[in-house]
Design a protein around this motif. Structure first.
Motif, mmCIF file in Angstrom:
data_model
loop_
_atom_site.group_PDB
_atom_site.id
_atom_site.type_symbol
_atom_site.label_atom_id
_atom_site.label_comp_id
_atom_site.label_asym_id
_atom_site.label_seq_id
_atom_site.Cartn_x
_atom_site.Cartn_y
_atom_site.Cartn_z
ATOM 1 N N LYS A 21 64.670 29.429 25.628
ATOM 2 C CA LYS A 21 65.771 30.384 25.687
ATOM 3 C C LYS A 21 66.849 29.906 26.662
ATOM 4 C CE LYS A 21 66.825 35.125 26.963
ATOM 5 N NZ LYS A 21 66.333 36.270 27.720
ATOM 6 N N ASP A 22 66.430 29.399 27.824
ATOM 7 C CA ASP A 22 67.352 29.037 28.891
ATOM 8 C C ASP A 22 67.617 27.540 29.019
ATOM 9 O OD1 ASP A 22 67.415 31.726 29.574
ATOM 10 O OD2 ASP A 22 65.825 31.523 31.056
ATOM 11 N N GLY A 23 66.903 26.724 28.262
ATOM 12 C CA GLY A 23 67.060 25.280 28.384
ATOM 13 C C GLY A 23 66.576 24.608 27.115
ATOM 14 N N GLU A 24 65.974 23.465 27.273
ATOM 15 C CA GLU A 24 65.514 22.694 26.119
ATOM 16 C C GLU A 24 64.114 22.149 26.397
ATOM 17 O OE1 GLU A 24 70.040 21.022 25.369
ATOM 18 O OE2 GLU A 24 68.399 19.584 25.426
ATOM 19 N N VAL A 25 63.315 22.050 25.353
ATOM 20 C CA VAL A 25 62.001 21.409 25.412
ATOM 21 C C VAL A 25 62.026 20.298 24.369
ATOM 22 C CG1 VAL A 25 59.508 21.691 25.107
ATOM 23 C CG2 VAL A 25 60.857 23.560 26.110
ATOM 24 N N TRP A 26 61.691 19.087 24.784
ATOM 25 C CA TRP A 26 61.721 17.922 23.904
ATOM 26 C C TRP A 26 60.335 17.318 23.792
ATOM 27 C CZ3 TRP A 26 65.886 15.984 21.223
ATOM 28 C CH2 TRP A 26 67.113 16.616 21.471
ATOM 29 N N LEU A 27 59.990 16.854 22.590
ATOM 30 C CA LEU A 27 58.711 16.213 22.321
ATOM 31 C C LEU A 27 58.932 14.794 21.817
ATOM 32 C CD1 LEU A 27 57.005 19.074 20.280
ATOM 33 C CD2 LEU A 27 56.803 18.625 22.726
ATOM 34 N N ALA A 28 58.068 13.879 22.225
ATOM 35 C CA ALA A 28 58.033 12.527 21.665
ATOM 36 C C ALA A 28 56.785 12.448 20.801
ATOM 37 C CB ALA A 28 57.976 11.486 22.779
ATOM 38 N N GLU A 29 56.933 11.895 19.596
ATOM 39 C CA GLU A 29 55.804 11.828 18.670
ATOM 40 C C GLU A 29 55.668 10.430 18.084
ATOM 41 O OE1 GLU A 29 56.837 14.908 15.855
ATOM 42 O OE2 GLU A 29 55.667 16.385 16.986
ATOM 43 N N VAL A 30 54.436 10.043 17.854
ATOM 44 C CA VAL A 30 54.104 8.804 17.159
ATOM 45 C C VAL A 30 53.092 9.171 16.092
ATOM 46 C CG1 VAL A 30 52.981 6.563 17.358
ATOM 47 C CG2 VAL A 30 54.550 7.307 19.146
ATOM 48 N N ALA A 31 53.393 8.842 14.856
ATOM 49 C CA ALA A 31 52.500 9.111 13.730
ATOM 50 C C ALA A 31 52.047 10.573 13.704
ATOM 51 C CB ALA A 31 51.298 8.164 13.749
#
Length: 191
Positions: free
Chosen positions: A72-82
């Protein structure tokens, strides 16, 4: 003269966790939180800095509500492999508990996590660089972060990525009202 070793594989692509709806079991933010709680074969926790000898995040320390508020107040980022999560970070646009009231001149990187067993080399630095590009793209000149003051290995990691120590916040409030000291670091972007 020995030949140079091949370069490390490229870091995994990053994707944002989007939306502000209440997390459900199928929600990526909840899956991400659950993913970091899975033990490795050697008993250490996956996706925590424990894997690299940097003791910072504890499994299960953040619940669904935390990730909902971050989205809501910021960002959440994910890194994914396969299709598997190998890293994550949060990007906040203010951080008064650590930095106090500030003009809108910085973005604040939090909870940078890497699964060292599955992530390609350089994933942490790639996520940090991605956060810095997001911050600069928002017209802000500084990337800021903090780490527990008693964590010299993590401080060294961030200094190696171009961050400078600018102070210490001796009484940052954590969950449940606990207080702890953090080292404040920042990096000027686009200079």
């Amino acid at each position: 003269m020995a030949p140079k070793p091949p370069p490390p594989p490229p870091p995994p692509p990053l994707r944002p966790v989007t939306g502000t709806r209440q997390p459900r079991a199928a929600d990526p933010a909840r899956r991400q939180a659950q993913r970091w709680d899975e033990p490795r074969r050697d008993g250490r926790q996956r996706g925590t800095t424990e894997e690299s000898g940097i003791d910072q995040w504890k499994p299960g320390g953040k619940d669904e509500e935390h990730f909902r508020l971050r989205r809501k107040d910021g960002e959440v980022w994910l890194a994914e492999v396969a299709g598997r999560r190998v890293g994550a970070f949060e990007l906040w646009w203010r951080d008064e508990p650590a930095w106090g009231p500030q003009p809108p001149e910085a973005g604040y990187v939090h909870r940078l996590m890497v699964d060292h067993e599955r992530a390609p080399a350089g994933t942490g630095r790639a996520m940090l660089a991605h956060a810095e590009r997001r911050i600069a793209g928002a017209g802000r000149a500084w990337s800021r972060l903090d780490c527990i003051a008693a964590n010299p290995r993590l401080r060294t990691y961030y200094e190696g990525a171009g961050y400078t120590v600018v102070g210490e916040q001796p009484f940052k409030e954590g969950g449940g009202g606990s207080r702890y000291a953090v080292t404040l670091l920042e990096k000027r972007l686009g200079a």
